[in-house]
Scaffold this motif. Structure first.
Motif, mmCIF file in Angstrom:
data_model
loop_
_atom_site.group_PDB
_atom_site.id
_atom_site.type_symbol
_atom_site.label_atom_id
_atom_site.label_comp_id
_atom_site.label_asym_id
_atom_site.label_seq_id
_atom_site.Cartn_x
_atom_site.Cartn_y
_atom_site.Cartn_z
ATOM 1 N N TYR A 44 61.284 -37.627 -42.176
ATOM 2 C CA TYR A 44 61.507 -38.702 -41.947
ATOM 3 C C TYR A 44 63.224 -37.856 -41.368
ATOM 4 O O TYR A 44 64.035 -39.554 -41.779
ATOM 5 N N ALA A 45 63.464 -37.700 -41.765
ATOM 6 C CA ALA A 45 65.392 -37.071 -41.415
ATOM 7 C C ALA A 45 65.735 -37.724 -39.936
ATOM 8 O O ALA A 45 67.148 -37.895 -39.776
ATOM 9 N N ALA A 46 64.444 -38.170 -39.115
ATOM 10 C CA ALA A 46 65.734 -38.506 -38.088
ATOM 11 C C ALA A 46 65.173 -39.860 -37.856
ATOM 12 O O ALA A 46 64.709 -39.908 -38.896
ATOM 13 N N PRO A 47 66.718 -40.183 -37.134
ATOM 14 C CA PRO A 47 67.177 -41.631 -37.828
ATOM 15 C C PRO A 47 65.608 -42.648 -36.494
ATOM 16 O O PRO A 47 65.339 -43.593 -36.755
ATOM 17 N N GLN A 48 65.217 -41.864 -35.457
ATOM 18 C CA GLN A 48 64.079 -42.961 -34.841
ATOM 19 C C GLN A 48 62.607 -42.907 -36.188
ATOM 20 O O GLN A 48 61.666 -43.626 -35.640
ATOM 21 N N THR A 49 62.414 -42.081 -36.939
ATOM 22 C CA THR A 49 61.054 -41.982 -37.770
ATOM 23 C C THR A 49 61.568 -42.511 -38.610
ATOM 24 O O THR A 49 60.876 -43.799 -39.345
ATOM 25 N N PHE A 50 62.543 -42.836 -39.112
ATOM 26 C CA PHE A 50 63.444 -43.586 -40.490
ATOM 27 C C PHE A 50 63.349 -45.546 -39.768
ATOM 28 O O PHE A 50 62.708 -46.026 -40.971
ATOM 29 N N TYR A 51 63.627 -45.136 -39.140
ATOM 30 C CA TYR A 51 63.902 -46.687 -38.220
ATOM 31 C C TYR A 51 62.078 -47.255 -38.615
ATOM 32 O O TYR A 51 62.082 -48.593 -39.073
ATOM 33 N N GLY A 52 61.732 -47.023 -38.179
ATOM 34 C CA GLY A 52 60.202 -47.611 -38.382
ATOM 35 C C GLY A 52 59.385 -47.173 -39.324
ATOM 36 O O GLY A 52 58.199 -48.485 -40.214
ATOM 37 N N LEU A 53 59.603 -45.935 -40.761
ATOM 38 C CA LEU A 53 59.199 -46.098 -42.004
ATOM 39 C C LEU A 53 59.889 -47.218 -42.358
ATOM 40 O O LEU A 53 60.209 -48.599 -43.241
ATOM 41 N N ALA A 54 61.632 -47.661 -42.045
ATOM 42 C CA ALA A 54 61.943 -48.899 -42.631
ATOM 43 C C ALA A 54 61.718 -50.150 -43.354
ATOM 44 O O ALA A 54 61.824 -51.165 -43.305
ATOM 45 N N ALA A 55 61.097 -50.572 -41.193
ATOM 46 C CA ALA A 55 61.157 -51.718 -40.646
ATOM 47 C C ALA A 55 59.632 -51.797 -41.802
ATOM 48 O O ALA A 55 59.426 -53.378 -41.669
ATOM 49 N N ARG A 56 58.587 -50.836 -41.786
ATOM 50 C CA ARG A 56 57.224 -51.128 -42.623
ATOM 51 C C ARG A 56 57.510 -51.693 -44.449
ATOM 52 O O ARG A 56 57.136 -52.060 -44.738
ATOM 53 N N LEU A 57 59.223 -51.241 -44.822
ATOM 54 C CA LEU A 57 59.116 -51.228 -46.140
ATOM 55 C C LEU A 57 59.772 -52.299 -46.919
ATOM 56 O O LEU A 57 59.739 -53.057 -47.802
#
Length: 252
Positions: A14-27
């Motif tokens: 989740y250090a990759a901005p692309q991956t974290f972007y999706g995680l943040a959208a869900r949380l």
């Protein structure tokens, strides 16, 4: 890209901005809803249910906002220092964005701590402000937040700004234990800790529950706002990346 394995999630997935972007959208939406519910419950318990203090009267109720806000002002700065260490150590792009996303909320809580403290101090001490050790160190924390925001905003090169801001966050973190232990190290007007992990609570159970609910509400509010804000920062910095161009929310 590093993907989760069957044995768990890689630390840097989740250090990759692309991956974290999706995680943040869900949380962030869930955090915002929970924060609103807990805030309503905490305010109801603190201002409507909790009994009047026999020494301070109704004025003591400001602690249900003041104490959690003070806690969060310190916790957020430590979180900024944590992300700054990660950014300088591993050169992760997300670290600088998380630190920048945390700073405005930390400054808000530091200001709220100082403002509610003044509201409490006037009737209890007879003055809006005294140069007490805890008050002064909290004011320094507020200035550290403002200094970080001003410094990072003044540097056009975002990566260079992140590194400069990281140094401010790490060095300034030494002020946090000074705030916390100031009432023990010096003779101050400020009262001691309202809640301690090593001692039994000195307040009524309903007061304690109100304060804890407010603290948890502020935690979730911070998470929701930071996750929402960091998504904006990711879009700004990664706007030329192909995955950003493919997002539905950025389509014309």
């Amino acid at each position: 890209m590093i993907h989760p394995t069957r044995t768990g999630i890689h630390w840097f997935y989740y250090a990759a901005p692309q991956t974290f972007y999706g995680l943040a959208a869900r949380l962030w939406p869930g955090c915002a809803v929970l924060a609103s519910a807990l805030l309503a419950a905490g305010l109801w318990l603190g201002f409507m249910v909790a009994p009047t203090d026999f020494q301070q009267g109704e004025g003591y109720r400001i602690i249900f906002v003041h104490v959690p806000a003070s806690w969060m002002s310190m916790v957020i700065y430590l979180a900024m220092a944590f992300w700054s260490v990660l950014g300088l150590t591993f050169n992760t792009r997300l670290s600088g964005m998380m630190t920048r996303a945390l700073a405005p909320t930390g400054a808000l809580f530091a200001f709220l701590s100082l403002w509610t403290g003044a509201l409490w101090g006037k009737p209890m001490w007879g003055a809006w402000w005294v140069w007490d050790a805890r008050l002064t160190s909290e004011l320094i924390l507020f200035f550290l937040y403002l200094g970080y925001i001003a410094l990072t905003s003044a540097i056009d090169d975002t990566r260079r700004g992140d590194r400069a801001g990281a140094l401010v966050a790490i060095v300034g973190a030494i002020n946090v234990p000074i705030i916390y232990f100031s009432v023990k190290w010096w003779n101050t007007l400020h009262q001691g800790a309202s809640v301690s992990l090593t001692k039994s609570p000195t307040m009524a159970a309903v007061m304690l529950w109100a304060m804890l609910l407010m603290a948890l509400a502020f935690w979730l509010y911070t998470l929701a706002l930071v996750l929402y804000r960091v998504r904006t920062l990711i879009l700004q910095r990664e706007r030329h990346a192909a995955w950003v161009q493919d997002l539905a929310e950025v389509q014309p």
